[in-house]
Motif scaffolding. Structure first.
Motif, PDB file in Angstrom:
ATOM      1  N   ASP A  25       0.828  -1.211   0.000  1.00 60.32           N
ATOM      2  CA  ASP A  25       0.000   0.000   0.000  1.00 60.32           C
ATOM      3  C   ASP A  25       0.858   1.256   0.000  1.00 60.32           C
ATOM      4  N   VAL A  26       2.004   1.206   0.748  1.00 57.35           N
ATOM      5  CA  VAL A  26       2.919   2.353   0.738  1.00 57.35           C
ATOM      6  C   VAL A  26       3.455   2.585  -0.666  1.00 57.35           C
ATOM      7  N   LEU A  27       3.757   1.490  -1.378  1.00 51.89           N
ATOM      8  CA  LEU A  27       4.237   1.610  -2.746  1.00 51.89           C
ATOM      9  C   LEU A  27       3.159   2.192  -3.659  1.00 51.89           C
ATOM     10  N   SER A  28       1.902   1.833  -3.393  1.00 51.64           N
ATOM     11  CA  SER A  28       0.798   2.406  -4.190  1.00 51.64           C
ATOM     12  C   SER A  28       0.745   3.913  -4.022  1.00 51.64           C
ATOM     13  N   VAL A  29       0.907   4.402  -2.796  1.00 50.08           N
ATOM     14  CA  VAL A  29       0.905   5.849  -2.542  1.00 50.08           C
ATOM     15  C   VAL A  29       2.074   6.517  -3.250  1.00 50.08           C
ATOM     16  N   LEU A  40      -5.710   5.923 -10.142  1.00 47.71           N
ATOM     17  CA  LEU A  40      -5.749   5.446  -8.752  1.00 47.71           C
ATOM     18  C   LEU A  40      -6.137   3.969  -8.695  1.00 47.71           C
ATOM     19  N   ASP A  41      -7.134   3.581  -9.554  1.00 43.06           N
ATOM     20  CA  ASP A  41      -7.541   2.175  -9.578  1.00 43.06           C
ATOM     21  C   ASP A  41      -6.390   1.270 -10.031  1.00 43.06           C
ATOM     22  N   VAL A  42      -5.649   1.728 -11.046  1.00 42.01           N
ATOM     23  CA  VAL A  42      -4.534   0.923 -11.557  1.00 42.01           C
ATOM     24  C   VAL A  42      -3.436   0.799 -10.503  1.00 42.01           C
ATOM     25  N   LYS A  56      -4.112  -1.508  -7.421  1.00 46.51           N
ATOM     26  CA  LYS A  56      -4.185  -2.953  -7.608  1.00 46.51           C
ATOM     27  C   LYS A  56      -2.960  -3.675  -7.035  1.00 46.51           C
ATOM     28  N   SER A  57      -1.848  -2.971  -6.943  1.00 44.61           N
ATOM     29  CA  SER A  57      -0.637  -3.592  -6.389  1.00 44.61           C
ATOM     30  C   SER A  57      -0.662  -3.638  -4.874  1.00 44.61           C
ATOM     31  N   GLY A  58      -1.662  -3.001  -4.228  1.00 40.61           N
ATOM     32  CA  GLY A  58      -1.743  -2.975  -2.775  1.00 40.61           C
ATOM     33  C   GLY A  58      -2.509  -4.153  -2.214  1.00 40.61           C
ATOM     34  N   LYS A  59      -2.855  -4.047  -0.925  1.00 43.97           N
ATOM     35  CA  LYS A  59      -3.556  -5.113  -0.207  1.00 43.97           C
ATOM     36  C   LYS A  59      -5.060  -4.886  -0.141  1.00 43.97           C
TER      37      LYS A  59
END
Length: 605
Positions: free
Chosen positions: A69-73, A93-95, A98-101
Motif C-alpha cells: 500500500d505504501v508503494l501504491s501511494v 488510482l484504480d490501476v 491494484k498492487s496494494g492489499k
C-alpha cells in the motif's frame, strides 16, 4: 561386656552408613545444582532466540502487509503531477491501487473542494459538501513534513468505515517543487491485531504479552481498545519516570532473567515497534519440577547404595577373620624365609668384597699396561713419520729420474729426426749434383755451338764457358757438402748409440728406484698399521680401564646395596616377627569375639 561390644558394633555400623551416605548426598546436591544452572542458561538462550525469531516474524508480516500500500501511494504521488482530470485520476488510482492489499487509497488536491479542488477515493466515497481534506489529520501531517517524505499518522477512527486505522500519506509535487496534493492509504489496526494473534497461536513455547507500539511507545494493538493511542506501554509497565525516547533509541533490546523475559525491536522502516514480555516462572516450572524429581531419585539411589555398602562391609569383616588366620600362617613362613635370605645376603656381601679387592688390583695393572702401550705408540708414530719422509724423498728421486729419462729420450728422437732430415738432404744434394752435371753438358754443347757459329757466337761461348765453370764449382762444393754430411751422420750415429746406452742405464736406475719406493711404501704401510694398532690398543686399554673402574664402582654399589639389603632383610625379619605377633593377636581377638557371640547367644536362650 557383651552389651558394650554390641553397642560398639552398632556405633561402628552407623558411622559406616553415614560416612558413605553423606558424601553421596553432597555429590548429588552438587550435580543437581550444576544441572540446574546449565539448564537455566540454555533455557534463557533459547528464550532469547525465540523472542528474536517471533519479532522477526511479526516484522516480516507487518512489512509484507504495509509496504504494497505504501508503494501504491508512492506511485500515485509520482503520477499525480501529470494528471489533471478527475476521471483520469480515478483510473490511475484504480490501476495503482491494484498492487496494494485492497485498503482504501485516495488523493486530494491542495485546492479546496469548494473552489473546484479534487478528491478521488478508491472506495468511491463521496464526501459531504462541507467536508474538506485539509482538515484531516493525514493531510496536515503530509503538508507539515518539511522534506515532503511519507508519514504515518497516529491511530484514529476512519470517518467512512468507522474502523480504527493509521494513514500513510505523502505530498505530491509538481516540476517546480510546489505541493499540488496529498495521497494516502488507510491501514486498519485490526489487521495488526490479526498478525499478533497469528504469531501468538504459532508459538507455544513463549506465552506472554505481545504488542505493537508507535514511535512514542503508545499501544497500537491491545485487547483493551481504550488503551490504543492513549496509554504508554513503558510508563504502564515500568513507571512514569521511564525515559521512553532513550529506551526506544537503544533497540533492539533482549533481556532474559530468572523471573521475566523482555524484548523490543523496530518494524522495518515504519515508526512502529514490536514488544514481547512474560514470566519465566511459567517456562521453568516444569523444568524445576523435573530437577526436583531427579534429586529425589538420586537421594533414594544414594540411600540404597549406602545400605548395600554397609552390607558389603559386614561381609568384608567376616572375610577378615579368615584372612587373619591365613595371614598368621603366611607370616610365620615369611619370618623363616627372611632369616634364610639374611644369611644368604651376608655370604653374598663377603663374596662381593673379595671381587672388589680383585678388581682394584686388576685396575692398577691395566693402568700400568696403558702407560707402556702409550710409549710404544709414540715410538711407532715417530718411525711412521720418518718412513713417510723417506718415501717422499724416493718418490722425488723417481720423478727426477723419470724426467731425465724423458729428456734423454727426446734427445734421441731429435737425433733420429735429424738423421732422417740429413737423408733427405742427401737426396737434394744428389739432385743438385745431377742438375750441375746436366748444366755442364749443356754448357759444353753450347760452347761447341758457339764455336761453330764463328764470330756471332763468340759472346755466347763466353757465357757458356762461365756456366760450365759455375757447374764445375757447384760439383766441387757438393762433393765437400757430401763429405761434411757423412761426418755429421757418423757423429749422429755415435751420439745415438751413446744416448741409447745412457737410456738403458737410466731405465735400470729408474726401475731400481721404483722397487725401492715400493719397498718403502710397504714399510710405510707397516709403520702406519703398527702406529694405528698401537693407538687402537691404547684406546682399548683405556676403555678397559674405564670399564674396570665402572665395574669397580658398580661392585662397590652392589656391595653397599647388599649391606643395605642385609640391614633391610633384618628389618623385614623384625617386621615379619611383629606382623606374626599382630596376626596372632588379631586371630585371638577374632576367636574371642566368636566366643563372646556364642556366649551371648547362650545367655539369650
Amino acid at each position: 561386656m557383651a552389651k558394650k561390644t554390641e553397642n560398639e558394633n552398632k556405633k561402628n555400623t552407623k558411622r559406616l552408613f553415614w560416612g558413605s551416605f553423606f558424601p553421596m548426598v553432597i555429590l548429588i546436591i552438587g550435580a543437581c545444582t550444576c544441572l540446574y544452572l546449565i539448564s537455566m542458561f540454555i533455557i534463557k538462550q533459547a528464550v532469547r532466540l525465540q523472542i528474536s525469531l517471533l519479532q522477526e516474524q511479526v516484522t516480516s508480516k507487518v512489512v509484507s502487509m504495509v509496504y504494497p500500500d505504501v508503494l501504491s501511494v508512492e506511485n500515485l504521488v509520482n503520477v499525480a503531477p501529470s494528471v489533471s482530470e478527475p476521471e483520469m485520476m480515478k483510473s490511475v488510482l484504480d490501476v495503482v491501487a491494484k498492487s496494494g492489499k485492497g485498503n482504501d487509497v485516495y488523493f486530494a488536491s491542495v485546492t479546496p473542494l469548494s473552489k473546484g479542488g479534487l478528491f478521488v477515493d478508491r472506495l468511491n466515497w463521496v464526501p459531504p459538501k462541507d467536508w474538506e481534506p485539509s482538515g484531516r489529520v493525514w493531510f496536515q501531517a503530509a503538508m507539515n513534513e518539511p522534506n515532503h517524505n511519507g508519514v504515518y499518522t497516529d491511530p484514529y477512527i476512519d470517518q467512512i468505515t468507522g474502523n480504527l486505522c493509521v494513514t500513510y500519506s505523502k505530498a505530491a509535487l509538481n516540476s517546480k517543487g510546489e505541493v499540488i496534493g496529498v495521497a494516502g492509504v488507510d491501514i486498519i489496526l485490526s489487521s495488526l491485531d490479526d498478525i499478533i494473534e497469528s504469531i501468538s497461536s504459532d508459538a507455544d513455547t513463549i506465552k506472554g504479552e505481545r504488542y505493537i507500539l508507535d514511535s512514542r511507545g503508545n499501544y497500537m494493538t491491545n485487547p483493551d481498545v481504550s488503551k490504543i493511542s492513549t496509554v504508554n506501554y513503558f510508563k504502564e509497565k515500568m513507571g512514569n519516570d521511564t525515559d521512553v525516547a532513550a529506551t526506544l533509541g537503544s533497540v533492539p533490546i533482549f533481556t532474559v532473567t530468572d523471573t521475566i523475559y523482555y524484548g523490543v525491536s523496530k518494524i522495518g522502516d515504519t515508526p512502529w515497534y514490536v514488544v514481547m514480555s512474560g514470566s519465566m516462572a511459567k517456562l521453568t516450572s516444569d523444568f524445576k519440577r523435573t530437577v526436583f524429581i531427579i534429586e529425589i531419585i538420586m537421594f533414594a539411589f544414594g540411600f540404597i547404595f549406602s545400605v548395600l555398602n554397609l552390607l558389603s562391609i559386614r561381609k568384608m569383616r567376616e572375610s577378615e577373620k579368615q584372612l587373619g588366620v591365613k595371614l598368621y600362617e603366611e607370616t610365620q613362613n615369611l619370618v623363616v624365609s627372611t632369616k634364610e635370605t639374611a644369611a644368604t645376603s651376608q655370604d653374598q656381601s663377603a663374596a662381593v668384597k673379595e671381587i672388589v679387592a680383585t678388581m682394584e688390583d686388576s685396575n692398577a695393572l691395566s693402568e700400568n699396561i696403558s702407560t707402556k702401550i702409550k710409549d710404544v705408540s709414540k715410538i711407532a708414530q715417530k718411525t711412521s713419520n720418518d718412513v713417510i719422509e723417506g718415501v717422499a724423498s724416493i718418490a722425488k728421486n723417481v720423478e727426477q729420474l723419470h724426467a731425465i729419462y724423458e729428456a734423454n729420450q727426446n734427445t734421441i728422437n731429435g737425433m733420429k729426426d735429424l738423421n732422417d732430415k740429413i737423408e733427405s738432404i742427401w737426396d737434394i744434394v744428389t739432385l743438385i749434383n745431377s742438375v750441375a752435371d746436366q748444366t755442364k753438358i749443356i754448357a759444353f754443347n753450347a760452347e761447341l755451338e758457339a764455336t761453330s757459329a764463328g764470330e756471332a757466337g763468340k759472346k755466347f761461348r763466353i757465357v757458356a764457358n762461365e756456366i760450365r765453370r759455375l757447374s764445375d764449382g757447384i760439383i766441387d762444393s757438393i762433393h765437400e757438402i757430401k763429405e761434411k754430411i757423412t761426418e755429421i751422420q757418423h757423429s749422429s750415429d755415435s751420439l745415438i748409440l751413446a744416448s741409447e746406452s745412457g737410456t738403458e742405464k737410466i731405465t735400470s736406475g729408474y726401475e731400481t728406484a721404483k722397487e725401492l719406493g715400493t719397498k718403502f711404501d710397504s714399510i710405510k704401510s707397516s709403520s702406519e698399521i703398527t702406529a694405528s694398532s698401537a693407538e687402537d690398543i691404547t684406546g682399548i686399554i683405556q676403555q678397559q680401564t674405564i670399564a674396570s673402574e665402572q665395574i669397580l664402582i658398580a661392585l662397590k654399589q652392589i656391595s653397599a646395596g647388599i649391606e643395605n639389603f642385609t640391614v633391610a632383610t633384618d628389618n623385614i625379619s623384625s617386621s615379619a616377627e611383629n606382623l606374626r605377633i599382630m596376626s596372632e593377636t588379631l586371630n585371638k581377638k577374632n576367636q574371642s569375639d566368636e566366643k563372646n557371640t556364642d556366649k551371648k547367644s547362650k545367655d539369650r536362650s
